[in-house]
Write a protein that holds these residues in place. Sequence first.
Motif, PDB file in Angstrom:
ATOM      1  N   PHE A   8       0.823  -1.206   0.000  1.00  0.00           N
ATOM      2  CA  PHE A   8       0.000   0.000   0.000  1.00  0.00           C
ATOM      3  C   PHE A   8       0.858   1.258   0.000  1.00  0.00           C
ATOM      4  CE2 PHE A   8      -3.622   2.582   0.586  1.00  0.00           C
ATOM      5  CZ  PHE A   8      -3.279   3.572   1.496  1.00  0.00           C
ATOM      6  N   LEU A   9       1.932   1.256   0.774  1.00  0.00           N
ATOM      7  CA  LEU A   9       2.815   2.428   0.804  1.00  0.00           C
ATOM      8  C   LEU A   9       3.449   2.672  -0.560  1.00  0.00           C
ATOM      9  CD1 LEU A   9       4.577   2.069   4.279  1.00  0.00           C
ATOM     10  CD2 LEU A   9       2.799   3.697   3.611  1.00  0.00           C
ATOM     11  N   VAL A  10       3.827   1.591  -1.228  1.00  0.00           N
ATOM     12  CA  VAL A  10       4.392   1.749  -2.574  1.00  0.00           C
ATOM     13  C   VAL A  10       3.348   2.339  -3.513  1.00  0.00           C
ATOM     14  CG1 VAL A  10       5.270   0.487  -4.575  1.00  0.00           C
ATOM     15  CG2 VAL A  10       6.120  -0.068  -2.305  1.00  0.00           C
ATOM     16  N   CYS A  11       2.112   1.820  -3.436  1.00  0.00           N
ATOM     17  CA  CYS A  11       1.032   2.371  -4.261  1.00  0.00           C
ATOM     18  C   CYS A  11       0.781   3.831  -3.920  1.00  0.00           C
ATOM     19  CB  CYS A  11      -0.249   1.551  -4.075  1.00  0.00           C
ATOM     20  SG  CYS A  11      -0.193  -0.104  -4.780  1.00  0.00           S
ATOM     21  N   PHE A  12       0.807   4.140  -2.605  1.00  0.00           N
ATOM     22  CA  PHE A  12       0.568   5.503  -2.164  1.00  0.00           C
ATOM     23  C   PHE A  12       1.616   6.447  -2.740  1.00  0.00           C
ATOM     24  CE2 PHE A  12      -1.067   8.739   0.590  1.00  0.00           C
ATOM     25  CZ  PHE A  12       0.033   9.503   0.942  1.00  0.00           C
ATOM     26  N   LEU A  13       2.880   6.050  -2.635  1.00  0.00           N
ATOM     27  CA  LEU A  13       3.943   6.907  -3.155  1.00  0.00           C
ATOM     28  C   LEU A  13       3.858   7.039  -4.665  1.00  0.00           C
ATOM     29  CD1 LEU A  13       6.965   5.742  -0.962  1.00  0.00           C
ATOM     30  CD2 LEU A  13       5.739   7.918  -0.823  1.00  0.00           C
ATOM     31  N   PHE A  14       3.640   5.909  -5.336  1.00  0.00           N
ATOM     32  CA  PHE A  14       3.617   5.946  -6.796  1.00  0.00           C
ATOM     33  C   PHE A  14       2.427   6.760  -7.308  1.00  0.00           C
ATOM     34  CE2 PHE A  14       4.570   4.570 -10.985  1.00  0.00           C
ATOM     35  CZ  PHE A  14       3.354   4.359 -11.611  1.00  0.00           C
ATOM     36  N   VAL A  15       1.229   6.403  -6.814  1.00  0.00           N
ATOM     37  CA  VAL A  15       0.025   7.103  -7.290  1.00  0.00           C
ATOM     38  C   VAL A  15       0.058   8.565  -6.864  1.00  0.00           C
ATOM     39  CG1 VAL A  15      -2.491   7.206  -7.129  1.00  0.00           C
ATOM     40  CG2 VAL A  15      -1.343   4.995  -7.322  1.00  0.00           C
ATOM     41  N   GLY A  16       0.471   8.814  -5.604  1.00  0.00           N
ATOM     42  CA  GLY A  16       0.508  10.188  -5.115  1.00  0.00           C
ATOM     43  C   GLY A  16       1.481  11.047  -5.884  1.00  0.00           C
ATOM     44  N   LEU A  17       2.703  10.558  -6.055  1.00  0.00           N
ATOM     45  CA  LEU A  17       3.704  11.347  -6.772  1.00  0.00           C
ATOM     46  C   LEU A  17       3.347  11.508  -8.239  1.00  0.00           C
ATOM     47  CD1 LEU A  17       7.002   9.952  -5.202  1.00  0.00           C
ATOM     48  CD2 LEU A  17       5.941  12.170  -4.796  1.00  0.00           C
ATOM     49  N   ALA A  18       2.896  10.409  -8.870  1.00  0.00           N
ATOM     50  CA  ALA A  18       2.520  10.502 -10.284  1.00  0.00           C
ATOM     51  C   ALA A  18       1.329  11.443 -10.459  1.00  0.00           C
ATOM     52  CB  ALA A  18       2.189   9.112 -10.834  1.00  0.00           C
ATOM     53  N   GLY A  19       0.327  11.318  -9.575  1.00  0.00           N
ATOM     54  CA  GLY A  19      -0.839  12.202  -9.669  1.00  0.00           C
ATOM     55  C   GLY A  19      -0.462  13.649  -9.432  1.00  0.00           C
TER      56      GLY A  19
END
Length: 476
Positions: A8-19
């Motif tokens: 989840f943290l990886v998804c959070f960082l990836f989606v958050g930064l990309a978004g």
Amino acid sequence: MPLGIRIFLVCFLFVGLAGWFVLSTVMEEIRPGVRQSTEETLVDTANLLAEILKEDVRTGTLDQGRLPELLKAYGERQPEAEIWGVRKNRVNHRIYVTDAAGRVLLDSSGVAVGQDYSRWNDVYLTLRGQYGARSTRADPNDPDSSVMYVAAPIRDGERIIGVVSVAKPNASLQPYIERSQRRLAWLGAGLIVLGLLVGGLLSWWLSRSLRRLRNYAQAVSEGQRAELPSMSGGELRQLASAVERMRTQLEGKAYVERYVHTLTHELKSPLAAIRGAAELLEGDMPAEQRQLFVANIGNEGARVQQLIERLLNLAQVEQRQGLEEQVPVPLRELAEALLQAQAARIETAGLKVENLIAPGQCVVGERFLLSQALANLLDNALDFTPPGGALRLAAERQGHWLELRVFNQGEAIPEFALARLTERFYSLPRPATGRKSTGLGLNFVQEVVGLHGGELRVLNVEGGVEARLRLPAVAD
């Protein structure tokens, strides 16, 4: 940290930064995009007015017509338009016309008539035949007070006789920019939240599936009865099947039963012979017969010992995960040493032995294991070669591999037996005695060759049987 949280943290960082990156980039492009669209509209408007005003500028009657009144009336209009949720209550265009010298002839705002605008970029560039545009702050201290000016030439044939400029305050565009930015921010935030929600659900599902597999593995390791959990994902289903196969192999019930059954069968015959001979030796019998039974006990004991030793050697090889050493092993010298060890047997049988392995032909591997494997092959070949027959060793380089061939003259192997020769305890009767061996020799050879990354093949050839070992060769 649990795997689900890490995912989840990886998804959070990836989606958050990309978004955030995409959203910020698009937000930055809204303002120049709107202004570029507005500038394009101003260009059309200026060129339309240039054609409308051309005749009045050429004749010098610009201030005598109705145009000043029309521009004044235009400035007082209240459109009351609803544009994408933004209320427009007044017009924002300012229009002014200059002559060929850059002096203002007409101004819709009425404040610049008679002034010299020849140094403003819109007029200056247009009078020189270039595209004239500028952006100037109405209040030098207020960055939001900038006004966009776009000019078009008024021509009399090829001669520029004046310039018409159309201006629009950037502040009038700001409500539309802010509205687009707000909508985009909400949409982007919603997509980021949706992405995080999907990531959270994915991490929960994956963590739950792995947890079920872990619980199943723990139950199996503790000897409990456990049912394989059903998995919906393709890879997870494959992983579950792999765990089940691993469990079956680790428990090895069918394998152990077959192994013990075969081993018991193999030991039964020599043990029965030893027991029978021992019972007969308890009674009186001639010395020659007694010696025969004693020799029989010795032979059967040696057979049991050979079976146990080969089982131990095979078990050691099967448990190995790799080679302890990888050194160049000269095949000719290795074969010569093994043939010398069998010299008495070869001479007794009157065999014709040829060692055709060229000097210097080497393979890479563990010398001890290769020596044992080749010894097993030679032992097999000697067992099946008739008296006076031929035995031949040769080697051939094939790219990065060296193929060692051990040929023995003799009867062909039956087709039904060819595919089973490397099975544990499977053996064919020896021509000389009619008895079978332990059936572990070729299985041992196959394990050794597998450790070296090679291949073992046994096939019928013209005049006999040939075993072929494919092993890694020493690099040139």
